[in-house]
Design a protein around this motif. Structure first.
Motif, short mmCIF file in Angstrom:
data_model
loop_
_atom_site.label_atom_id
_atom_site.label_comp_id
_atom_site.label_asym_id
_atom_site.label_seq_id
_atom_site.Cartn_x
_atom_site.Cartn_y
_atom_site.Cartn_z
N GLU A 163 -6.88 -3.98 -13.98
CA GLU A 163 -5.44 -3.72 -13.96
C GLU A 163 -4.91 -3.41 -12.56
N GLN A 164 -5.76 -2.96 -11.68
CA GLN A 164 -5.31 -2.49 -10.37
C GLN A 164 -5.11 -3.66 -9.41
N ILE A 165 -4.00 -3.62 -8.66
CA ILE A 165 -3.74 -4.61 -7.61
C ILE A 165 -3.26 -3.85 -6.38
N PRO A 166 -3.88 -4.04 -5.22
CA PRO A 166 -3.46 -3.33 -4.01
C PRO A 166 -1.98 -3.57 -3.70
N PHE A 167 -1.36 -2.59 -3.09
CA PHE A 167 0.07 -2.65 -2.79
C PHE A 167 0.42 -3.91 -1.99
N ASN A 168 -0.29 -4.15 -0.90
CA ASN A 168 0.02 -5.32 -0.06
C ASN A 168 -0.29 -6.63 -0.78
N ALA A 169 -1.35 -6.63 -1.59
CA ALA A 169 -1.68 -7.84 -2.36
C ALA A 169 -0.58 -8.14 -3.37
N CYS A 170 0.01 -7.10 -3.92
CA CYS A 170 1.12 -7.28 -4.86
C CYS A 170 2.31 -7.92 -4.16
N LEU A 171 2.61 -7.48 -2.95
CA LEU A 171 3.73 -8.04 -2.20
C LEU A 171 3.46 -9.50 -1.81
N VAL A 172 2.20 -9.81 -1.46
CA VAL A 172 1.84 -11.18 -1.15
C VAL A 172 2.01 -12.07 -2.38
N GLN A 173 1.54 -11.58 -3.52
CA GLN A 173 1.69 -12.34 -4.76
C GLN A 173 3.17 -12.56 -5.07
N MET A 174 3.98 -11.55 -4.89
CA MET A 174 5.43 -11.67 -5.10
C MET A 174 6.01 -12.77 -4.22
N PHE A 175 5.64 -12.77 -2.94
CA PHE A 175 6.13 -13.78 -2.01
C PHE A 175 5.72 -15.19 -2.44
N LEU A 176 4.45 -15.37 -2.79
CA LEU A 176 3.96 -16.69 -3.16
C LEU A 176 4.64 -17.21 -4.44
N ILE A 177 4.79 -16.35 -5.43
CA ILE A 177 5.40 -16.78 -6.69
C ILE A 177 6.82 -17.25 -6.47
N HIS A 178 7.63 -16.43 -5.81
CA HIS A 178 9.04 -16.77 -5.64
C HIS A 178 9.22 -17.92 -4.64
N THR A 179 8.37 -17.97 -3.62
CA THR A 179 8.49 -19.05 -2.63
C THR A 179 8.18 -20.40 -3.25
N PHE A 180 7.08 -20.49 -3.98
CA PHE A 180 6.67 -21.80 -4.48
C PHE A 180 7.42 -22.21 -5.75
N LEU A 189 -1.15 -3.08 -13.29
CA LEU A 189 -0.49 -4.09 -14.13
C LEU A 189 -0.77 -3.80 -15.60
N ILE A 190 0.29 -3.67 -16.37
CA ILE A 190 0.13 -3.40 -17.80
C ILE A 190 -0.21 -4.67 -18.56
N GLY A 191 0.28 -5.80 -18.10
CA GLY A 191 0.10 -7.07 -18.82
C GLY A 191 1.32 -7.36 -19.66
N ILE A 192 1.13 -7.53 -20.95
CA ILE A 192 2.24 -7.76 -21.87
C ILE A 192 2.40 -6.51 -22.72
N PRO A 193 3.39 -5.68 -22.42
CA PRO A 193 3.54 -4.41 -23.14
C PRO A 193 3.66 -4.61 -24.65
N GLY A 194 2.89 -3.82 -25.39
CA GLY A 194 2.91 -3.90 -26.84
C GLY A 194 1.90 -4.88 -27.40
N LEU A 195 1.38 -5.76 -26.53
CA LEU A 195 0.41 -6.77 -26.98
C LEU A 195 -0.91 -6.64 -26.23
N GLU A 196 -1.19 -5.44 -25.74
CA GLU A 196 -2.42 -5.24 -24.95
C GLU A 196 -3.68 -5.59 -25.73
N ASP A 197 -3.68 -5.34 -27.04
CA ASP A 197 -4.86 -5.64 -27.85
C ASP A 197 -5.14 -7.13 -27.94
#
Length: 312
Positions: free
Chosen positions: A92-109, A16-24
């Motif tokens: 910055e690192q997020i496991p592949f499956n954890a990323c998909l779970v987060q995606m599901f939770l965000i869009h579902t709720f 995860l990069i975060g907010i590109p250009g505003l990392e500082d």
């Protein structure tokens, strides 16, 4: 590496990069975000406890508010802990499956929240336009059925998002976002992501097609009914809807603003898009309990009774 980038691969994790250009500025953003999360958890948990223990709050309207609190807690908790770890500790690192779970939770709720607001609009319509029949129409059993229907609808529409993303071959692991938003992840693929784009749009339009007419018709009928009342009664009738209208505004206005920005994507920096999306996901959960606590007398009374001074 060159071959992998051409043919695609399935990463074990994303970055995860975060907010590109505003990392500082990530550590600067982390402090207010931490405050937002603390207020969100305390506010929604307090509201849930007040509704559970307050005898006068054992009514369908307050059960809908409790459902909204639960949705807010899940939505915030699926985003903010990882975002704080990213901004504060550069995790910055997020496991592949954890990323998909987060995606599901965000869009579902996010979908669940929209559905609950639609159900609340119906509740206010019955309360204002058919007050004598309200207890028989909006019973606790109906709230349970509505809650189940909202969850099933959200799950059936959003389960496909991580599934169609999982099948993609990826060219890079670096997500230009603060969390695993569906399109932000799909864009990393070497393959054609038309299916992802079309399905994401179709799911959003399906939710809007169900919720917006219900809200629009409910409030059209509410306004027509209230305008028939004597002037002295209009304010009282409208006051029963103030909290709900405020909560809807905080939820839907940023979404409309975000859609407008997408139409201007060539002239708007990516960082602005990410900040707007983050705001429309995180502001409602922190604002909703504050609005209901400020606007609804019964909730304020129940919360005060929970305090040591309120029991004396």
């Amino acid at each position: 590496m060159t071959l992998a980038n051409r043919t695609g691969f399935t990463p074990s994790s994303f970055i995860l990069i975060g907010i590109p250009g505003l990392e500082d500025f990530h550590p600067v953003f982390a402090a207010p975000l931490c405050g937002v999360y603390i207020v969100t958890v305390l506010g929604n948990s307090t509201l849930l406890l007040a509704i559970k223990t307050g005898r006068s709050l054992q009514q369908p309207m307050y059960f809908l508010i409790a459902l909204l609190c639960c949705s807010d807690l899940v939505l915030s908790s699926s985003i903010l802990p990882k975002m704080l770890a990213l901004f504060w500790f550069k995790a910055e690192q997020i496991p592949f499956n954890a990323c998909l779970v987060q995606m599901f939770l965000i869009h579902t709720f996010a979908s669940v929240e929209s559905g609950i607001l639609s159900a609340m609009a119906f509740d206010r319509y019955v309360a204002v336009c058919n007050p004598l029949r309200y207890p028989s129409i909006v019973a606790n059993s109906l709230i349970g059925k509505l809650a189940l229907a909202i969850l099933i609808r959200a799950g059936s529409l959003t389960t496909a998002l991580p599934l169609i993303t999982h099948r993609l071959p990826f060219c890079t692991r670096y997500i230009a976002h603060s969390f695993c938003e569906h399109i932000a992840v799909a864009k990393l693929s070497c393959a054609d992501v038309t299916v992802n784009n079309l399905y994401g749009l179709a799911a959003s339009l399906s939710i809007a097609a169900m919720d917006f007419p219900c809200i629009g018709v409910s409030y059209t009928q509410i306004i027509r009914s209230v305008l028939r009342l004597p002037k002295g009664d209009r304010r009282k009738a409208f006051s029963t809807c103030v909290a709900h209208v405020s909560v809807m505004s905080i939820f839907y206005v940023p979404i409309v603003f975000s859609l407008a920005l997408h139409r201007l994507h060539n002239s708007i920096p990516l960082s602005v898009h990410i900040i707007v999306v983050t705001c429309y996901l995180l502001i409602p959960p922190v604002a909703n309990p504050l609005i209901y606590g400020a606007k609804m007398k019964e909730i304020r009374k129940a919360v005060l009774q929970m305090l040591p001074l309120g029991k004396t």
